[in-house]
Enzyme design. Structure first.
Site, short mmCIF file in Angstrom:
data_model
loop_
_atom_site.label_atom_id
_atom_site.label_comp_id
_atom_site.label_asym_id
_atom_site.label_seq_id
_atom_site.Cartn_x
_atom_site.Cartn_y
_atom_site.Cartn_z
CG HIS A 81 -2.16 0.76 1.07
ND1 HIS A 81 -3.32 0.18 0.62
CD2 HIS A 81 -2.46 2.08 1.25
CE1 HIS A 81 -4.27 1.08 0.54
NE2 HIS A 81 -3.77 2.25 0.92
CG ASP A 160 -10.45 3.45 5.27
OD1 ASP A 160 -10.03 4.53 5.72
OD2 ASP A 160 -10.11 3.02 4.16
NE ARG A 167 -8.33 11.10 6.11
CZ ARG A 167 -7.45 10.20 5.67
NH1 ARG A 167 -7.78 8.93 5.55
NH2 ARG A 167 -6.24 10.57 5.34
CB SER A 182 -7.07 5.46 6.34
OG SER A 182 -7.32 5.13 5.00
CE LYS A 186 -7.33 1.50 2.37
NZ LYS A 186 -7.80 2.81 2.78
#
Ligand code: URA
Length: 418
Positions: A81, A160, A167, A182, A186
């Site tokens: 990520h 999220d 956001r 966040s 995930k």
């Protein structure tokens, strides 16, 4: 407990208890808290921050807002990520590379956030590609073809999904507690047991300095350890956009070209760096330099490109677009950006470029906004390049002429030539 008290506590810089955090996450997921109240609390967290215990509690509450996948039957599954960037098409390239080397990849990605792009929006620009498949299908795909890339439409970290969209629309993106919770919620929910995190810093990243990026990395690494997910963080610079193309279809095209062996140098550096660690983490090679060679080979022999096509096909996408990139929709106007003087490009701020692409329609201003997949920017010249006055340094891809002309002016002034 009520939401007004929780908002007031964070507004007044008090530490939120585990119960308060759980109450907020559970009630907001069930839509018992209005968006305007959640916005107020998120902004209070953005402004006043959270300590380590609060961040951990927030992450765990978000991860448990839906199902937690158990992928242990698939053996070692790696995930990757990025904390966000401009022109960051790394997942589209790296996930098939890693899978083609026999390492299962199961990844839940996000949408665009602020001026940064999101893998899910990019994947959805491929006609037919489904990012919202069932959990069973997700697992099945990883089992059958060794890869699946999905969004948060299943019941995985639904909190999220909601907070992320909020956001994005209230300018509450650049925050360590909000980014760490966040991403890690995930990752915990999606079930991979090994995680490589690309923590970006610089103009086009949410962390502007390397020091802040290190703080974010340390926070996420601790959460990873605590939840028994082996996590490695790699800090990468996002001072100028990554690669040449910014915008959804444009980035898919660049990713495909990369896998066909025509990659940009800066993208390749990030791919080799992150990829070599993913292979190591999966227990498939201790030596990072040898791992880089394996990555180069799987590109050269076409296996990584084949894996991308397999992925797209398995998730309902039309691979004729991948095989024949000209099939993708092209924006109505392709407008050149001209160098205003002769010299060396000394600066091209990624944040600036990212904002221009959002204004063209490649990202969202309001959370309900629809993405315009074909718009974006192609950079012909980047920092360090020599240019002569009158030369084309970039192209704006726009569907509305006025927006396009505005973008040309803005991009021209984003280039600093000395
Ligand atoms: N990626 C995420 O998933 N969340 C963030 O907050 C930033 C990048």
């Amino acid at each position: 407990m009520n939401i007004q008290e929780i908002i007031a506590n964070k507004r007044d810089r008090k530490k939120l208890s585990e119960e308060e955090i759980q109450y907020f996450i559970q009630s907001y997921t069930k839509e018992e808290i209005a968006d305007y109240q959640a916005s107020a609390l998120i902004m209070a967290i953005y402004i006043n921050g959270m300590d380590e215990e609060e961040i951990t509690n927030l992450t765990m509450a978000m991860a448990h807002s839906g199902d937690i996948l158990d992928l242990s039957e698939l053996g070692t599954v790696v995930d990757k990520h990025s904390t966000g960037g401009v022109g960051d098409k790394v997942t589209l390239i790296l996930a098939p590379i890693i899978s083609s080397l026999g390492i299962p990849v199961a990844k839940m990605s996000g949408r665009g956030l602020g001026y940064t792009g999101g893998t899910i929006d990019k994947l959805e620009s491929i006609p037919g590609y489904k990012t919202n498949i069932s959990i069973e299908q997700f697992k099945e795909n990883v089992k059958k073809i060794g890869i699946s890339l999905i969004g948060q439409t299943m019941n995985l970290a639904p909190a999220d999904k909601k907070i992320y969209a909020l956001r994005d629309s209230i300018s509450a993106t650049e925050s360590i507690p909000l980014i760490a919770s966040s991403i890690m919620s995930k990752k915990i929910a999606a079930g991979a047991n090994k995680i490589v995190l690309d923590v970006t810093y610089g103009s086009g990243a949410f962390m502007k300095t390397k020091e802040d990026a290190q703080k974010l990395a340390d926070t996420m690494q601790k959460i990873g350890e605590m939840s028994e997910r082996e996590t490695i963080c790699i800090l990468t610079s996002m001072e100028q956009p990554l690669g040449r193309n910014i915008g959804n279809i444009l980035e898919v095209k660049e990713a495909v070209e990369f896998l066909r062996g025509k990659g940009e140098r800066d993208v390749e550096e990030v791919i080799l760096e992150l990829g070599s660690y993913m292979i190591k983490l999966a227990g498939k090679g201790e030596n990072l330099e040898e791992n880089k060679q394996k990555i180069k080979e799987t590109i050269t022999n076409g296996k990584a490109y084949q894996k991308l096509k397999e992925l797209v096909k398995k998730q309902g996408g039309d691979i004729s677009y991948i095989e024949n990139l000209e099939k993708f929709k092209i924006a109505n106007y392709i407008l050149p950006v001209i160098a205003t003087k002769t010299g060396i490009i000394t600066r091209l701020e990624a944040e600036h470029v990212g904002k221009i692409s959002v204004e063209l329609g490649a990202g969202r201003i309001k959370k309900e906004d629809k993405i315009d997949y074909s718009v974006g920017i192609v950079l012909e010249k980047k920092t360090g390049d020599y240019v002569t006055e009158g030369e084309t340094i970039a192209y704006i891809h726009a569907n509305e002429k006025e927006k396009g002309n505005e973008a040309v002016k803005k991009l021209q002034s984003a280039y600093e030539i000395k």
